[in-house]
Design a protein around this motif. Structure first.
Motif, PDB file in Angstrom:
ATOM      1  N   LYS A 488       0.857  -1.185   0.000  1.00 16.90           N
ATOM      2  CA  LYS A 488       0.000   0.000   0.000  1.00 16.90           C
ATOM      3  C   LYS A 488       0.889   1.229   0.000  1.00 16.90           C
ATOM      4  O   LYS A 488       1.885   1.262   0.719  1.00 16.90           O
ATOM      5  CB  LYS A 488      -0.891  -0.017   1.263  1.00 16.90           C
ATOM      6  CG  LYS A 488      -2.318  -0.439   0.936  1.00 16.90           C
ATOM      7  CD  LYS A 488      -3.290  -0.217   2.052  1.00 16.90           C
ATOM      8  CE  LYS A 488      -3.876   1.204   2.064  1.00 16.90           C
ATOM      9  NZ  LYS A 488      -4.338   1.718   0.793  1.00 16.90           N
ATOM     10  N   PRO A 489       0.566   2.217  -0.800  1.00 15.92           N
ATOM     11  CA  PRO A 489       1.409   3.414  -0.860  1.00 15.92           C
ATOM     12  C   PRO A 489       1.252   4.271   0.379  1.00 15.92           C
ATOM     13  O   PRO A 489       0.214   4.276   1.010  1.00 15.92           O
ATOM     14  CB  PRO A 489       0.878   4.168  -2.085  1.00 15.92           C
ATOM     15  CG  PRO A 489      -0.519   3.717  -2.228  1.00 15.92           C
ATOM     16  CD  PRO A 489      -0.587   2.323  -1.692  1.00 15.92           C
ATOM     17  N   GLU A 490       2.329   4.944   0.718  1.00 13.38           N
ATOM     18  CA  GLU A 490       2.286   5.943   1.802  1.00 13.38           C
ATOM     19  C   GLU A 490       2.252   7.294   1.111  1.00 13.38           C
ATOM     20  O   GLU A 490       2.415   7.389  -0.088  1.00 13.38           O
ATOM     21  CB  GLU A 490       3.611   5.896   2.566  1.00 13.38           C
ATOM     22  CG  GLU A 490       3.659   4.856   3.617  1.00 13.38           C
ATOM     23  CD  GLU A 490       4.951   5.077   4.406  1.00 13.38           C
ATOM     24  OE1 GLU A 490       5.506   4.083   4.839  1.00 13.38           O
ATOM     25  OE2 GLU A 490       5.374   6.244   4.522  1.00 13.38           O
ATOM     26  N   SER A 491       2.116   8.366   1.929  1.00 14.42           N
ATOM     27  CA  SER A 491       2.338   9.663   1.287  1.00 14.42           C
ATOM     28  C   SER A 491       3.647  10.189   1.837  1.00 14.42           C
ATOM     29  O   SER A 491       4.050   9.815   2.936  1.00 14.42           O
ATOM     30  CB  SER A 491       1.198  10.620   1.618  1.00 14.42           C
ATOM     31  OG  SER A 491       1.368  11.064   2.932  1.00 14.42           O
ATOM     32  N   ARG A 492       4.278  11.049   1.099  1.00 10.79           N
ATOM     33  CA  ARG A 492       5.631  11.517   1.439  1.00 10.79           C
ATOM     34  C   ARG A 492       5.692  12.002   2.875  1.00 10.79           C
ATOM     35  O   ARG A 492       6.575  11.738   3.612  1.00 10.79           O
ATOM     36  CB  ARG A 492       6.024  12.658   0.470  1.00 10.79           C
ATOM     37  CG  ARG A 492       7.495  12.833   0.283  1.00 10.79           C
ATOM     38  CD  ARG A 492       7.768  13.821  -0.815  1.00 10.79           C
ATOM     39  NE  ARG A 492       7.545  13.258  -2.132  1.00 10.79           N
ATOM     40  CZ  ARG A 492       8.381  12.383  -2.690  1.00 10.79           C
ATOM     41  NH1 ARG A 492       9.418  11.969  -2.043  1.00 10.79           N
ATOM     42  NH2 ARG A 492       8.141  11.896  -3.878  1.00 10.79           N
ATOM     43  N   GLN A 493       4.617  12.692   3.332  1.00 13.92           N
ATOM     44  CA  GLN A 493       4.664  13.291   4.687  1.00 13.92           C
ATOM     45  C   GLN A 493       4.468  12.227   5.765  1.00 13.92           C
ATOM     46  O   GLN A 493       4.595  12.488   6.926  1.00 13.92           O
ATOM     47  CB  GLN A 493       3.585  14.370   4.828  1.00 13.92           C
ATOM     48  CG  GLN A 493       4.140  15.765   4.617  1.00 13.92           C
ATOM     49  CD  GLN A 493       4.802  15.901   3.256  1.00 13.92           C
ATOM     50  OE1 GLN A 493       4.583  15.097   2.376  1.00 13.92           O
ATOM     51  NE2 GLN A 493       5.622  16.908   3.060  1.00 13.92           N
ATOM     52  N   MET A 494       4.101  10.982   5.358  1.00 12.99           N
ATOM     53  CA  MET A 494       3.849   9.963   6.398  1.00 12.99           C
ATOM     54  C   MET A 494       5.096   9.726   7.217  1.00 12.99           C
ATOM     55  O   MET A 494       5.092   9.166   8.272  1.00 12.99           O
ATOM     56  CB  MET A 494       3.444   8.625   5.746  1.00 12.99           C
ATOM     57  CG  MET A 494       2.125   8.685   5.040  1.00 12.99           C
ATOM     58  SD  MET A 494       0.750   8.697   6.180  1.00 12.99           S
ATOM     59  CE  MET A 494       0.397   6.946   6.234  1.00 12.99           C
ATOM     60  N   ARG A 495       6.230  10.170   6.671  1.00 11.22           N
ATOM     61  CA  ARG A 495       7.463   9.913   7.440  1.00 11.22           C
ATOM     62  C   ARG A 495       7.572  10.909   8.581  1.00 11.22           C
ATOM     63  O   ARG A 495       8.397  10.828   9.420  1.00 11.22           O
ATOM     64  CB  ARG A 495       8.680  10.018   6.505  1.00 11.22           C
ATOM     65  CG  ARG A 495       8.764   8.808   5.603  1.00 11.22           C
ATOM     66  CD  ARG A 495       9.964   8.885   4.736  1.00 11.22           C
ATOM     67  NE  ARG A 495       9.727   9.826   3.641  1.00 11.22           N
ATOM     68  CZ  ARG A 495      10.719  10.175   2.819  1.00 11.22           C
ATOM     69  NH1 ARG A 495      11.925   9.726   3.024  1.00 11.22           N
ATOM     70  NH2 ARG A 495      10.482  10.963   1.840  1.00 11.22           N
ATOM     71  N   LYS A 496       6.672  11.942   8.549  1.00 13.36           N
ATOM     72  CA  LYS A 496       6.634  12.786   9.750  1.00 13.36           C
ATOM     73  C   LYS A 496       5.142  13.009   9.985  1.00 13.36           C
ATOM     74  O   LYS A 496       4.382  13.158   9.041  1.00 13.36           O
ATOM     75  CB  LYS A 496       7.431  14.072   9.556  1.00 13.36           C
ATOM     76  CG  LYS A 496       6.843  15.152   8.681  1.00 13.36           C
ATOM     77  CD  LYS A 496       7.854  16.314   8.648  1.00 13.36           C
ATOM     78  CE  LYS A 496       7.461  17.587   8.035  1.00 13.36           C
ATOM     79  NZ  LYS A 496       6.461  17.911   7.251  1.00 13.36           N
ATOM     80  N   PRO A 497       4.740  12.925  11.291  1.00 17.25           N
ATOM     81  CA  PRO A 497       3.289  12.962  11.575  1.00 17.25           C
ATOM     82  C   PRO A 497       2.664  14.213  10.954  1.00 17.25           C
ATOM     83  O   PRO A 497       3.203  15.297  11.049  1.00 17.25           O
ATOM     84  CB  PRO A 497       3.222  13.005  13.098  1.00 17.25           C
ATOM     85  CG  PRO A 497       4.598  13.226  13.587  1.00 17.25           C
ATOM     86  CD  PRO A 497       5.546  12.901  12.497  1.00 17.25           C
ATOM     87  N   LYS A 498       1.507  13.984  10.279  1.00 14.00           N
ATOM     88  CA  LYS A 498       0.805  15.090   9.625  1.00 14.00           C
ATOM     89  C   LYS A 498      -0.127  15.737  10.648  1.00 14.00           C
ATOM     90  O   LYS A 498      -0.794  15.039  11.380  1.00 14.00           O
ATOM     91  CB  LYS A 498      -0.063  14.491   8.489  1.00 14.00           C
ATOM     92  CG  LYS A 498       0.403  14.826   7.123  1.00 14.00           C
ATOM     93  CD  LYS A 498      -0.572  14.562   6.001  1.00 14.00           C
ATOM     94  CE  LYS A 498      -1.447  13.377   5.855  1.00 14.00           C
ATOM     95  NZ  LYS A 498      -1.882  12.421   6.595  1.00 14.00           N
ATOM     96  N   PRO A 499      -0.141  17.103  10.729  1.00 11.24           N
ATOM     97  CA  PRO A 499      -1.126  17.738  11.632  1.00 11.24           C
ATOM     98  C   PRO A 499      -2.521  17.206  11.260  1.00 11.24           C
ATOM     99  O   PRO A 499      -2.825  17.037  10.083  1.00 11.24           O
ATOM    100  CB  PRO A 499      -1.009  19.228  11.303  1.00 11.24           C
ATOM    101  CG  PRO A 499       0.051  19.386  10.291  1.00 11.24           C
ATOM    102  CD  PRO A 499       0.604  18.051   9.925  1.00 11.24           C
TER     103      PRO A 499
END
Ligand SMILES: Nc1ncnc2c1ncn2[C@@H]1O[C@H](COP(=O)(O)OP(=O)(O)OP(=O)(O)O)[C@@H](O)[C@H]1O
Ligand SMILES: [Mg+2]
Length: 527
Positions: A488-499
């Motif tokens: 399943k794809p992640e989104s680029r920001q998933m590597r840092k918690p998204k507000p």
């Protein structure tokens, strides 16, 4: 009182080209109509020629094709410099065009990109400044009138060749009825976010016997070509392509049918319909003279998108009224002389606000440049010219890791220290999306290092060989990872918690943040 910056009469910026009587041939028509093919014939016949490409990948394709036909041709892009001995021809990206060298024949491909809000200045500069007796421009009719006007300003002689598609593009009315199980061999599913591309690939491979190749903006040219060759090769099970609009230009693909997964995309603020010119460009990739599918088909996944597709294909090309300009360094420097205390980013803003333009031109967007300029403010000891040049480095401004490496490169450079890559080789191909995103970033960083080494004092970037090796190896690992990709794809920001509640700023690597379609992929299979 700041005197305004004068960007009027840009054709007068190139006195030598103005002194020549240039013959301009506009190969004007829709996709798959023979424009580039014919222009390349003249390029190859010339004693000395330059081919200006919108993409590194297309420059590489022409470089390979022309050398294979026995015409010695070099390659020049921001990242690659391949000097072929005794060559009098060069295939380059349009940003790398020399307006100093003399040519018999020049080809400027995809000339309608003069209207591009960010990169348009590069095509405008090429048209105004190329010192060539004969210039062949290939593109759609949208910029025909403004090219006529520019040629009357420059005094060049304009000839128009109008083309029709080799085979008409046919819209399939029955669509896929929202069910990816109706996918067929030779299909190219077009989605406008990296996340959707991988979700579609995952879904098709889970529910059908088809295997999918993928092409999207963040992939290096070599990997896109590897995926394109795998898809074009009929002797394997990879018979479906899932791609972003990165497929819209350049690659010669054996696509039987273009299926639009959706026809809206996120423009940074909200979901908007994909512009009709882009829909035409992408749909036009279906069916190609000389390919196994000469007849092009297009349709949509969902029935409720079909009407918009038909409307886009019917719509005449919208006439472009203005083309892009961006100042040379010297013009910024002149302007800076009057405002010595501004930061570079403030200077750019002042320049844009104060500059005077003729009616046919607009000032290209420079968010990318501003973002990099702001980041580099903390690097002392960079000259204005170095600062200006660093801002054009190819970096994904929404990738914190890539931006960190650019900052590091600039800091070492400013202290006259040898700039090192300081990034290890990945151990192997990706086993999940986090690792795939990491490979994409790593390739971008070494690619940036190569670009900087071509634009700054080479001795300050002493690890070019190592960077070239890393770029090749990482591109190969990316290709291997994509063949296996079943995660399943992640989104680029998933590597840092998204507000909470924030849209993920994921793009296809060319930074078009993802958008949520009304239906999730899972629903497509709730049958
Ligand atoms: N006269 C020709 N003889 C043989 N093949 C041709 C000829 N003209 C075009 N082709 C082939 O047809 C295909 C489409 O041609 P070409 O790429 O020039 O179209 P185009 O108008 O530039 O398309 P696009 O707008 O998509 O770039 C190419 O594979 C090209 O090699
Ligand atoms: Mg073409």
């Amino acid at each position: 009182m700041v005197t305004s910056a004068d960007l009027t009469k840009p054709h007068m910026w190139f006195p030598f080209a103005r002194a020549m009587k240039r013959k301009i041939i506009y190969h004007c028509g829709p996709t798959n109509s023979g424009k580039t093919y014919n222009a390349l014939q003249r390029f190859m016949e010339a004693k000395k020629g330059i081919y200006c490409s919108p993409l590194r990948l297309l420059a590489m394709e022409v470089f390979d094709k022309v050398n294979a036909l026995g015409v010695y041709c070099s390659l020049l892009t921001g990242q690659e410099k391949k000097q072929v001995p005794f060559s009098n021809h060069v295939a380059c990206t349009v940003e790398m065009v020399s307006t100093d060298d003399l040519y018999d024949v020049a080809v400027i491909d995809e000339i309608q990109m003069m209207a591009d809000s960010c990169r348009g200045y590069a095509w405008t500069r090429a048209l105004l400044g190329l010192k060539a007796d004969e210039i062949h421009m290939c593109g759609d009719p949208s910029v025909l009138n403004i090219v006529r006007k520019i040629c009357s300003d420059t005094g060049d002689e304009l000839h128009e060749c109008h083309y029709g598609r080799f085979k008409p593009l046919v819209v399939e009315a029955k669509t896929l009825l929202g069910d990816l199980k109706n996918i067929r061999s030779g299909d190219c599913v077009v989605a406008f976010s990296r996340r959707e591309i991988f979700e579609v690939k995952l879904a098709i491979e889970k529910h059908t016997d088809h295997r999918c190749c993928v092409i999207y903006g963040a992939l290096p040219p070599e990997t896109r070509r590897q995926q394109a060759n795998l898809f074009n090769d009929q002797d394997n099970e990879y018979d479906v392509l899932v791609a972003s609009d990165a497929v819209g230009m350049g690659l010669n693909l054996n696509i039987r049918r273009v299926v639009f997964y959706g026809l809206t995309k996120y423009n940074g603020q909200k979901n908007v319909p994909v512009p009709s010119s882009q829909v035409k460009q992408i749909a036009g990739r279906a069916g190609r003279r000389g390919s196994i599918y000469p007849d092009g088909l297009t349709t949509t996944l969902h029935l409720d998108d079909l009407e918009y597709l038909i409307q886009c294909l019917k719509e005449p090309f919208e006439e472009v009224k203005k083309v892009g300009l961006f100042p040379f360094y010297e013009q910024i420097e002149l302007f800076a002389g009057q405002l010595p205390n501004l930061t570079f980013s403030q200077l750019l803003e002042q320049f844009r606000e104060n500059c005077r333009l003729d009616g046919s031109y607009f000032f290209c967007q420079h968010d990318h440049i501003k973002k990099v300029a702001n980041m580099l403010e903390k690097v002392k000891g960079l000259s204005l010219e170095d600062r200006f040049n660093f801002c054009f480095a190819p970096v994904n401004i929404r990738d914190p890791k890539a931006m960190y490496h650019l900052l590091r490169f600039a800091s070492s450079y400013s202290q006259n220290l040898p700039v090192n890559i300081a990034m290890g080789m990945p151990k192997g191909s990706a086993r999940n999306d986090t690792e795939l995103l990491d490979l994409e970033t790593r390739h971008q960083v070494v690619s940036m290092y190569l670009w900087l080494s071509n634009h700054f004092k080479e001795e300050t970037f002493p690890y070019v060989k190592k960077a070239e090796e890393m770029a090749t190896n990482i591109a190969a690992l990316l290709g291997q990872s994509l063949i296996k990709a079943n995660w399943k794809p992640e989104s680029r920001q998933m590597r840092k918690p998204k507000p909470e509640g924030k849209k993920s700023e994921e793009g296809d690597g060319d930074e078009k943040p993802s958008y949520e379609r009304p239906r999730s992929i899972a629903k497509l299979f709730d049958r």
